[in-house]
Enzyme design. Structure first.
Site, PDB file in Angstrom:
ATOM      1  N   SER A  65       0.826  -1.207   0.000  1.00  0.00           N
ATOM      2  CA  SER A  65       0.000   0.000   0.000  1.00  0.00           C
ATOM      3  C   SER A  65       0.862   1.261   0.000  1.00  0.00           C
ATOM      4  CB  SER A  65      -0.911   0.008   1.227  1.00  0.00           C
ATOM      5  OG  SER A  65      -1.750  -1.112   1.238  1.00  0.00           O
TER       6      SER A  65
HETATM    7  N1  SAH Z   1      -0.794  -4.586   3.840  1.00  0.00           N
HETATM    8  C1  SAH Z   1      -0.248  -5.131   2.642  1.00  0.00           C
HETATM    9  C2  SAH Z   1      -1.255  -5.027   1.526  1.00  0.00           C
HETATM   10  C3  SAH Z   1      -1.111  -6.092   0.532  1.00  0.00           C
HETATM   11  S1  SAH Z   1      -2.348  -6.068  -0.738  1.00  0.00           S
HETATM   12  C4  SAH Z   1       1.015  -4.386   2.250  1.00  0.00           C
HETATM   13  O1  SAH Z   1       1.047  -3.161   2.400  1.00  0.00           O
HETATM   14  O2  SAH Z   1       1.943  -5.015   1.786  1.00  0.00           O
HETATM   15  C5  SAH Z   1      -3.645  -7.007  -0.009  1.00  0.00           C
HETATM   16  C6  SAH Z   1      -3.326  -8.421   0.356  1.00  0.00           C
HETATM   17  O3  SAH Z   1      -4.528  -9.046   0.783  1.00  0.00           O
HETATM   18  C7  SAH Z   1      -2.782  -9.276  -0.783  1.00  0.00           C
HETATM   19  O4  SAH Z   1      -1.542  -9.800  -0.411  1.00  0.00           O
HETATM   20  C8  SAH Z   1      -3.832 -10.378  -0.945  1.00  0.00           C
HETATM   21  O5  SAH Z   1      -3.287 -11.630  -1.278  1.00  0.00           O
HETATM   22  C9  SAH Z   1      -4.462 -10.407   0.442  1.00  0.00           C
HETATM   23  N2  SAH Z   1      -5.804 -10.982   0.531  1.00  0.00           N
HETATM   24  C10 SAH Z   1      -6.850 -10.808  -0.311  1.00  0.00           C
HETATM   25  N3  SAH Z   1      -7.923 -11.484   0.136  1.00  0.00           N
HETATM   26  C11 SAH Z   1      -7.539 -12.114   1.277  1.00  0.00           C
HETATM   27  C12 SAH Z   1      -8.208 -12.985   2.218  1.00  0.00           C
HETATM   28  N4  SAH Z   1      -9.489 -13.356   2.049  1.00  0.00           N
HETATM   29  N5  SAH Z   1      -7.508 -13.415   3.275  1.00  0.00           N
HETATM   30  C13 SAH Z   1      -6.217 -13.057   3.464  1.00  0.00           C
HETATM   31  N6  SAH Z   1      -5.546 -12.253   2.622  1.00  0.00           N
HETATM   32  C14 SAH Z   1      -6.191 -11.785   1.541  1.00  0.00           C
END
Ligand code: SAH
Length: 215
Positions: A65
């Site tokens: 993010s």
């Molecule tokens: N906070 C992270 C954001 C990553 S993007 C950062 O800043 O690096 C969002 C993430 O949510 C992705 O890695 C995706 O695989 C995960 N995601 C999506 N749906 C999900 C679910 N149902 N359970 C767990 N993770 C999930």
């Protein structure tokens, strides 16, 4: 090749120009973002861009993010140090590291095993040990560890996942992007006894929340 010191300078500039200048005042949060080496949560090829004002790819079609969005969401959780926090979407582990600095314990769920493994490695390198990572569907929350004082969802949901609301402690805060694919509204839902208070924190863009209560 930039040295560690150059990154520290870039990080301080990021906090001043992108975070503090836009109204984030929580000194503990600003300090955490000044200290935690965001570039280490990305591929080395992206290190020169790690402190820019936007999201960046982390593989598997996912993104780390934007720093300001990390700040806004963390600020909205109102952490003071003693909280048990649940994060849905570990991704790179950067947000996890920030939460771990500001709360007592962080539980974080990631759907994609390869991302969770890499996040675990970086968090260990940084000696951040007050975190439990799990691979699975975080849209259902983590019932065995509930209730939580704060829950943060870092992926966009079609509707507020009801299991997460159910896992909030009294006084607990849930911060979650809800809306269409590609554009959502950030909501904060606070539990006050049986009552739920819902606040609109503005527009945002996240990758999809998948799973039973996602897309
Ligand atoms: N906070 C992270 C954001 C990553 S993007 C950062 O800043 O690096 C969002 C993430 O949510 C992705 O890695 C995706 O695989 C995960 N995601 C999506 N749906 C999900 C679910 N149902 N359970 C767990 N993770 C999930």
């Amino acid at each position: 090749m930039s040295g560690t010191n150059d990154y520290a300078v870039r990080r301080r500039r990021m906090v001043q120009e992108q975070i503090a200048a836009r109204g984030i005042r929580d000194q503990r949060l600003l300090a955490a973002m000044s200290d935690i080496p965001r570039h280490l949560f990305m591929d080395q090829a992206l290190w020169p861009r790690a402190y820019e004002d936007h999201p960046l790819p982390i593989g598997s079609g996912q993104t780390i993010s934007q720093p300001y969005m990390v700040a806004v969401m963390t600020d909205a959780l109102g952490l003071s140090g003693g909280e048990r926090v649940l994060e849905i979407g570990t991704g790179s582990g950067y947000q996890t590291a920030i939460l771990a600095r500001l709360a007592d314990w962080v539980y974080s769920i990631e759907y994609i095993a390869a991302l969770s493994r890499r996040a675990q490695t970086v968090l260990e390198q940084l000696k951040i040990f007050n975190v439990n990572l799990m691979v699975g569907d975080g849209s259902k929350g983590w019932p065995e560890q509930a209730p939580f004082d704060a829950i943060i969802v870092t992926a966009g949901a079609p509707v507020v996942p009801q299991p997460l609301v159910g896992q909030l402690a009294d006084g607990g805060r849930l911060v979650v992007p809800v809306g269409d694919r590609g554009v959502q509204t950030l909501f904060r839902i606070t539990r006050r006894g049986e009552e739920l208070v819902r606040e609109d924190l503005g527009g945002c863009r996240f990758v999809d929340l998948v799973g039973e209560y996602g897309w």
